[in-house]
Design a protein around this motif. Sequence first.
Motif, short mmCIF file in Angstrom:
data_model
loop_
_atom_site.label_atom_id
_atom_site.label_comp_id
_atom_site.label_asym_id
_atom_site.label_seq_id
_atom_site.Cartn_x
_atom_site.Cartn_y
_atom_site.Cartn_z
N CYS A 55 0.53 6.46 -3.24
CA CYS A 55 0.55 7.91 -2.88
C CYS A 55 -0.86 8.27 -2.55
O CYS A 55 -0.97 8.87 -1.64
CB CYS A 55 1.19 8.76 -3.71
N GLU A 56 -1.71 8.05 -3.62
CA GLU A 56 -3.11 8.52 -3.41
C GLU A 56 -3.74 7.84 -2.30
O GLU A 56 -4.72 8.40 -1.83
CB GLU A 56 -3.82 8.21 -4.99
N LEU A 57 -3.56 6.54 -2.01
CA LEU A 57 -4.04 5.78 -0.93
C LEU A 57 -3.92 6.47 0.34
O LEU A 57 -4.67 6.25 1.38
CB LEU A 57 -3.74 4.34 -0.92
N VAL A 58 -2.71 7.14 0.49
CA VAL A 58 -2.36 7.83 1.95
C VAL A 58 -2.82 9.39 1.47
O VAL A 58 -2.40 10.36 2.45
CB VAL A 58 -0.90 7.69 2.26
N GLY A 59 -3.60 9.75 0.72
CA GLY A 59 -3.96 11.12 0.53
C GLY A 59 -3.15 12.20 -0.37
O GLY A 59 -3.57 13.50 -0.41
N ILE A 60 -2.16 11.55 -1.05
CA ILE A 60 -1.25 12.50 -1.87
C ILE A 60 -1.70 12.42 -3.35
O ILE A 60 -1.41 11.37 -3.74
CB ILE A 60 0.19 12.20 -1.48
N LYS A 61 -2.30 13.61 -3.96
CA LYS A 61 -2.84 13.51 -5.24
C LYS A 61 -1.64 13.40 -6.29
O LYS A 61 -0.52 14.08 -6.05
CB LYS A 61 -3.90 14.24 -5.61
N ILE A 62 -1.60 12.51 -7.20
CA ILE A 62 -0.42 12.62 -8.22
C ILE A 62 -0.91 12.60 -9.68
O ILE A 62 -1.52 11.52 -10.41
CB ILE A 62 0.18 11.02 -8.22
N GLU A 64 7.01 6.78 1.14
CA GLU A 64 7.63 7.55 2.27
C GLU A 64 8.34 8.97 1.70
O GLU A 64 8.19 9.87 2.41
CB GLU A 64 8.74 6.63 2.68
N LEU A 65 9.00 8.90 0.73
CA LEU A 65 9.45 10.05 0.14
C LEU A 65 8.39 11.08 -0.27
O LEU A 65 8.49 12.27 -0.07
CB LEU A 65 10.33 9.73 -1.31
N ALA A 66 7.22 10.60 -0.73
CA ALA A 66 6.13 11.65 -0.93
C ALA A 66 5.54 12.26 0.21
O ALA A 66 5.33 13.50 0.36
CB ALA A 66 5.20 10.75 -1.65
N ILE A 67 5.27 11.58 1.28
CA ILE A 67 4.85 12.12 2.60
C ILE A 67 5.80 13.11 3.31
O ILE A 67 5.43 14.15 3.45
CB ILE A 67 4.73 10.84 3.65
N GLN A 68 7.22 12.83 3.05
CA GLN A 68 8.17 13.80 3.45
C GLN A 68 8.16 15.01 2.59
O GLN A 68 8.20 16.13 3.18
CB GLN A 68 9.39 12.96 3.52
N ILE A 69 8.03 14.77 1.40
CA ILE A 69 8.15 16.07 0.40
C ILE A 69 6.69 16.84 0.87
O ILE A 69 6.71 18.26 0.85
CB ILE A 69 8.00 15.59 -0.95
N SER A 70 5.80 16.01 1.26
CA SER A 70 4.35 16.96 1.24
C SER A 70 4.36 17.88 2.53
O SER A 70 3.62 18.88 2.83
CB SER A 70 3.04 15.92 1.59
#
Length: 368
Positions: free
Chosen positions: A202-209, A152-158
Amino acid sequence: MMTKKTIHTLDTPTLLLDLTILEKNLDEISLITKENKINWRPHIKTHKSIEIAKMQLERGACGITVAKLEEAEVMALGGINDILIAYPLSSPPKLERLKALTAKAKITIAIDSLAQAEKVNEAFSGASLLPVWIKVNSGLNRCGVEVDEVVELAIQISMLPYLQLTGIFTHAGHSYAAKSLEEIKEIAYREAKSVVESANACELVGIKIPHRSIGSTPTFKYGAAITGITEIRPGNAAFYDMCQVGLGVAEASQCALTVLASVVSVKKDRVIFDTGSKALSLDQGAHGNKSVVGYGSVVGHSEMTIARLSEEHGVALLHSDTTLTLTDKVQIIPNHACVVANLFDEYTILRNGIVIDNWPVDARGKMK
């Protein structure tokens, strides 16, 4: 012919650093990272030295980690250009300094809440993208979000235009309270798992780490081998100390840092050194570590325990007869090297017992 200077010619208290032991410790960390094909970003809050940071970079470190913005400023001034500030900055004065610092070096900062991320994003409005890493709580229960909150935080940061999420990290400081090596290994596993699972989610929702980083001197050797980890950040492992010896992580022979002390008084049941809390600190271990006895170990003198410290006096109680007499000098391995290094202006550098140089503790007292 110039006479070689030994520790016996030095005034006390003096902070001694054995260069041979330091090099061996750094070489071991470097080898572990190469064997596991991962990066090494050492935490410099242990040594606070530009010279030692450069030694680490020469051995393959990809950059450094700092605890405080002011430490980062010192290191950047010293020519180090890839720095993780593993601390959640949010106050306006610090964010203004952070913006200025990003013009001098590649800076990444820790994020552990949406509120903080929004403040940083606002401060960097119109500026270049700031790389940020989410800090995960792996059991220390200090800063850091819980694993189930990361996505959730990763999505918000993106969605914030001036921040770029590039990593997830944690620090298993609670390993300092472990009762056995088996417990340390288990903490290392959970430490790595918290980062790897968070990054994969995070990568499952498309955010590369791309960066998956763990720290902690007690755990880094074990965590380095866990699939999915890309980086380790040990700090104390450059020096080691009695906390690490007590945990079974290191031997006393691996402790590169000692405090040179003089005997200022000898009584029937005790010896008094000129190293009180201003030289050895009152620290007996971080995060619940109960493995140390006394306030440092007097090298070669198991007949005594440093049982009390006042500001200028270290009182060692005798268990048996001692050979020490007035003005004799001893080396004391501190309980916590990071704290002790911050008490001195400089290191006196030794090679085979001979004084070869003096190095400043560049970031001493840099707390802002």
